[in-house]
Design a protein around this motif. Sequence first.
Motif, PDB file in Angstrom:
ATOM      1  N   HIS A   1       0.810  -1.221   0.000  1.00 18.90           N
ATOM      2  CA  HIS A   1       0.000   0.000   0.000  1.00 18.90           C
ATOM      3  C   HIS A   1       0.841   1.267   0.000  1.00 18.90           C
ATOM      4  O   HIS A   1       0.291   2.367   0.068  1.00 18.90           O
ATOM      5  CB  HIS A   1      -0.933  -0.009   1.212  1.00 18.90           C
ATOM      6  N   MET A   2       2.163   1.138  -0.059  1.00 17.49           N
ATOM      7  CA  MET A   2       3.047   2.303  -0.046  1.00 17.49           C
ATOM      8  C   MET A   2       3.582   2.581  -1.448  1.00 17.49           C
ATOM      9  O   MET A   2       3.870   1.666  -2.214  1.00 17.49           O
ATOM     10  CB  MET A   2       4.222   2.084   0.915  1.00 17.49           C
ATOM     11  N   ASP A   3       3.726   3.847  -1.774  1.00 15.55           N
ATOM     12  CA  ASP A   3       4.318   4.252  -3.049  1.00 15.55           C
ATOM     13  C   ASP A   3       5.799   4.559  -2.907  1.00 15.55           C
ATOM     14  O   ASP A   3       6.568   4.414  -3.866  1.00 15.55           O
ATOM     15  CB  ASP A   3       3.599   5.486  -3.602  1.00 15.55           C
ATOM     16  N   ALA A   4       6.204   5.001  -1.741  1.00 17.09           N
ATOM     17  CA  ALA A   4       7.601   5.339  -1.499  1.00 17.09           C
ATOM     18  C   ALA A   4       7.913   5.137  -0.028  1.00 17.09           C
ATOM     19  O   ALA A   4       7.013   5.056   0.818  1.00 17.09           O
ATOM     20  CB  ALA A   4       7.909   6.783  -1.913  1.00 17.09           C
ATOM     21  N   ALA A   5       9.205   5.040   0.266  1.00 20.02           N
ATOM     22  CA  ALA A   5       9.637   4.871   1.648  1.00 20.02           C
ATOM     23  C   ALA A   5      11.014   5.466   1.830  1.00 20.02           C
ATOM     24  O   ALA A   5      11.824   5.496   0.895  1.00 20.02           O
ATOM     25  CB  ALA A   5       9.663   3.391   2.033  1.00 20.02           C
ATOM     26  N   ASN A   6      11.262   5.959   3.026  1.00 18.67           N
ATOM     27  CA  ASN A   6      12.622   6.234   3.453  1.00 18.67           C
ATOM     28  C   ASN A   6      12.900   5.295   4.612  1.00 18.67           C
ATOM     29  O   ASN A   6      12.154   5.283   5.600  1.00 18.67           O
ATOM     30  CB  ASN A   6      12.833   7.677   3.889  1.00 18.67           C
ATOM     31  N   VAL A   7      13.931   4.490   4.467  1.00 16.11           N
ATOM     32  CA  VAL A   7      14.262   3.490   5.476  1.00 16.11           C
ATOM     33  C   VAL A   7      15.527   3.912   6.210  1.00 16.11           C
ATOM     34  O   VAL A   7      16.554   4.193   5.580  1.00 16.11           O
ATOM     35  CB  VAL A   7      14.462   2.097   4.843  1.00 16.11           C
ATOM     36  N   ASP A   8      15.449   3.960   7.536  1.00 16.48           N
ATOM     37  CA  ASP A   8      16.620   4.265   8.352  1.00 16.48           C
ATOM     38  C   ASP A   8      17.508   3.032   8.438  1.00 16.48           C
ATOM     39  O   ASP A   8      17.133   2.034   9.060  1.00 16.48           O
ATOM     40  CB  ASP A   8      16.202   4.666   9.770  1.00 16.48           C
ATOM     41  N   LEU A   9      18.655   3.091   7.798  1.00 15.60           N
ATOM     42  CA  LEU A   9      19.694   2.080   7.991  1.00 15.60           C
ATOM     43  C   LEU A   9      20.621   2.669   9.038  1.00 15.60           C
ATOM     44  O   LEU A   9      21.555   3.400   8.738  1.00 15.60           O
ATOM     45  CB  LEU A   9      20.408   1.801   6.663  1.00 15.60           C
ATOM     46  N   LYS A  10      20.339   2.358  10.290  1.00 17.33           N
ATOM     47  CA  LYS A  10      20.883   3.117  11.408  1.00 17.33           C
ATOM     48  C   LYS A  10      22.379   2.902  11.614  1.00 17.33           C
ATOM     49  O   LYS A  10      23.076   3.744  12.168  1.00 17.33           O
ATOM     50  CB  LYS A  10      20.112   2.774  12.680  1.00 17.33           C
ATOM     51  N   GLY A  11      22.860   1.775  11.197  1.00 17.44           N
ATOM     52  CA  GLY A  11      24.274   1.440  11.297  1.00 17.44           C
ATOM     53  C   GLY A  11      24.509   0.213  10.443  1.00 17.44           C
ATOM     54  O   GLY A  11      23.591  -0.267   9.763  1.00 17.44           O
ATOM     55  N   PHE A  12      25.710  -0.323  10.490  1.00 20.04           N
ATOM     56  CA  PHE A  12      25.955  -1.516   9.689  1.00 20.04           C
ATOM     57  C   PHE A  12      26.710  -2.586  10.455  1.00 20.04           C
ATOM     58  O   PHE A  12      27.477  -3.364   9.905  1.00 20.04           O
ATOM     59  CB  PHE A  12      26.697  -1.161   8.395  1.00 20.04           C
ATOM     60  N   THR A  13      26.458  -2.632  11.769  1.00 19.83           N
ATOM     61  CA  THR A  13      26.979  -3.721  12.594  1.00 19.83           C
ATOM     62  C   THR A  13      25.868  -4.227  13.504  1.00 19.83           C
ATOM     63  O   THR A  13      24.995  -3.459  13.940  1.00 19.83           O
ATOM     64  CB  THR A  13      28.173  -3.271  13.460  1.00 19.83           C
ATOM     65  N   GLU A  14      25.937  -5.508  13.808  1.00 19.82           N
ATOM     66  CA  GLU A  14      24.967  -6.091  14.739  1.00 19.82           C
ATOM     67  C   GLU A  14      25.128  -5.471  16.117  1.00 19.82           C
ATOM     68  O   GLU A  14      24.140  -5.259  16.838  1.00 19.82           O
ATOM     69  CB  GLU A  14      25.167  -7.607  14.810  1.00 19.82           C
ATOM     70  N   ASP A  15      26.356  -5.145  16.486  1.00 17.81           N
ATOM     71  CA  ASP A  15      26.608  -4.553  17.801  1.00 17.81           C
ATOM     72  C   ASP A  15      25.898  -3.215  17.949  1.00 17.81           C
ATOM     73  O   ASP A  15      25.316  -2.925  18.998  1.00 17.81           O
ATOM     74  CB  ASP A  15      28.115  -4.373  17.999  1.00 17.81           C
ATOM     75  N   PHE A  16      25.922  -2.388  16.899  1.00 18.25           N
ATOM     76  CA  PHE A  16      25.238  -1.090  16.958  1.00 18.25           C
ATOM     77  C   PHE A  16      23.741  -1.294  17.183  1.00 18.25           C
ATOM     78  O   PHE A  16      23.141  -0.671  18.066  1.00 18.25           O
ATOM     79  CB  PHE A  16      25.475  -0.318  15.667  1.00 18.25           C
ATOM     80  N   TYR A  17      23.123  -2.142  16.382  1.00 21.99           N
ATOM     81  CA  TYR A  17      21.686  -2.366  16.516  1.00 21.99           C
ATOM     82  C   TYR A  17      21.335  -2.955  17.871  1.00 21.99           C
ATOM     83  O   TYR A  17      20.332  -2.582  18.488  1.00 21.99           O
ATOM     84  CB  TYR A  17      21.180  -3.268  15.382  1.00 21.99           C
ATOM     85  N   HIS A  18      22.140  -3.886  18.343  1.00 22.58           N
ATOM     86  CA  HIS A  18      21.851  -4.529  19.633  1.00 22.58           C
ATOM     87  C   HIS A  18      22.012  -3.552  20.787  1.00 22.58           C
ATOM     88  O   HIS A  18      21.144  -3.444  21.659  1.00 22.58           O
ATOM     89  CB  HIS A  18      22.777  -5.729  19.824  1.00 22.58           C
ATOM     90  N   LYS A  19      23.106  -2.796  20.779  1.00 22.53           N
ATOM     91  CA  LYS A  19      23.429  -1.930  21.917  1.00 22.53           C
ATOM     92  C   LYS A  19      22.564  -0.682  21.977  1.00 22.53           C
ATOM     93  O   LYS A  19      22.135  -0.260  23.063  1.00 22.53           O
ATOM     94  CB  LYS A  19      24.908  -1.531  21.838  1.00 22.53           C
ATOM     95  N   LEU A  20      22.279  -0.084  20.830  1.00 28.71           N
ATOM     96  CA  LEU A  20      21.605   1.214  20.823  1.00 28.71           C
ATOM     97  C   LEU A  20      20.137   1.154  20.418  1.00 28.71           C
ATOM     98  O   LEU A  20      19.402   2.115  20.648  1.00 28.71           O
ATOM     99  CB  LEU A  20      22.348   2.182  19.893  1.00 28.71           C
ATOM    100  N   CYS A  21      19.693   0.052  19.795  1.00 33.02           N
ATOM    101  CA  CYS A  21      18.315  -0.010  19.289  1.00 33.02           C
ATOM    102  C   CYS A  21      17.538  -1.220  19.790  1.00 33.02           C
ATOM    103  O   CYS A  21      16.327  -1.313  19.543  1.00 33.02           O
ATOM    104  CB  CYS A  21      18.313  -0.040  17.759  1.00 33.02           C
TER     105      CYS A  21
END
Length: 361
Positions: A179-199
């Motif tokens: 149902h979406m025509d466009a999106a902006n996706v936050d690629l917040k970092g590029f390590t598993e550690d970043f996502y685990h620790k901060l998100c």
Amino acid sequence: MLLNSGNDTVPGRYWHHLDDGRIQCDVCPRFCKLKDGQRGLCFVRARQDDQMVLTTWGRSSGFCIDPIEKKPLNHFLPGTPILSFGTAGCNLTCKFCQNHEISKARQMDKLGSLATPEMIAQTAKDHGCSAVAFTYNDPVIFLEYAVDVAQACRELGLRTVAVTAGYIGDKAREEFFRHMDAANVDLKGFTEDFYHKLCSAHLSDVLETLKYLKQETGVWFELTNLVIPGENDGDGEFDAMTNWVRENLGPDVPMHFTAFHPDWKMMDHPRTPPETLIRARDIAIKNGIRYPYVGNVHDKSASSTYCHGCGDLLIGRDWYQLSDWNLDAHGCCANCGTGCGGVFQSTPGTWGPKRLPVKLI
């Protein structure tokens, strides 16, 4: 906590019963397991009467007409106005959240009066908007409401845009992005550690969403990477990220490297130096990304779009104001005819940098 039994509570989708009597929410990879009366981490999806419900249907934290470049989307209907709104809650726990008053809200008084999908779509149309954006908090958690609004918008010839972290389950993502025509996706970092620790999340789930968008949908999407000093600002991470994007998503996906400012639980981190954003952009260019940008800083050159064929300026930007337009009616370079990735009108919009709060009709 008792759940609201009014018009803002509707049955939810994507959940199932567990053998131990709990029910599991399958909207996102967090897979919250709930007893009766409990809410998921997002706070807005809850168990009530042996089913999953969404408790914020038809409720918003406010409406504002923005330039579409603010989402940010640089290659989707440039120069046009977009009606933006969000609800409350979030399924991530980002310590650097810059909308935490909304996304971390635990009080329903953060939300305004009833806003039906039809009211939202009609207001957007009456104000000459090109689209409606689900933003401020992640629309994944209010999937049912977002889909209803998107359908109402489509009936009036309007587009819809999701501003999301892409942290969504495989079945739910099929319906949501249909149902979406466009999106902006936050690629917040590029390590598993970043996502685990901060998100409190996992990078792999976000990458699966990005591959799904590219391979299985016609959604135009762009990426945003909020660059945080000392956390995700190393050359090696920029190199790995941009190489992955080119190899898996292609060179035409725009990437926005944006400046962090101290907020919420990360007040001890400094602002991102503009030089770091330029370094990230240079690495992206070296790795074959055709449309890398810097954001949250004033840099007209690094915020503008250039032809990857001849190098000519295609779209000049001064903050959110378009200053140049050298695309033909087919979205190609007016000098050499090379196509520019994106969704363009024959002429650019003229909304500019205005921000207009609105009330629904």
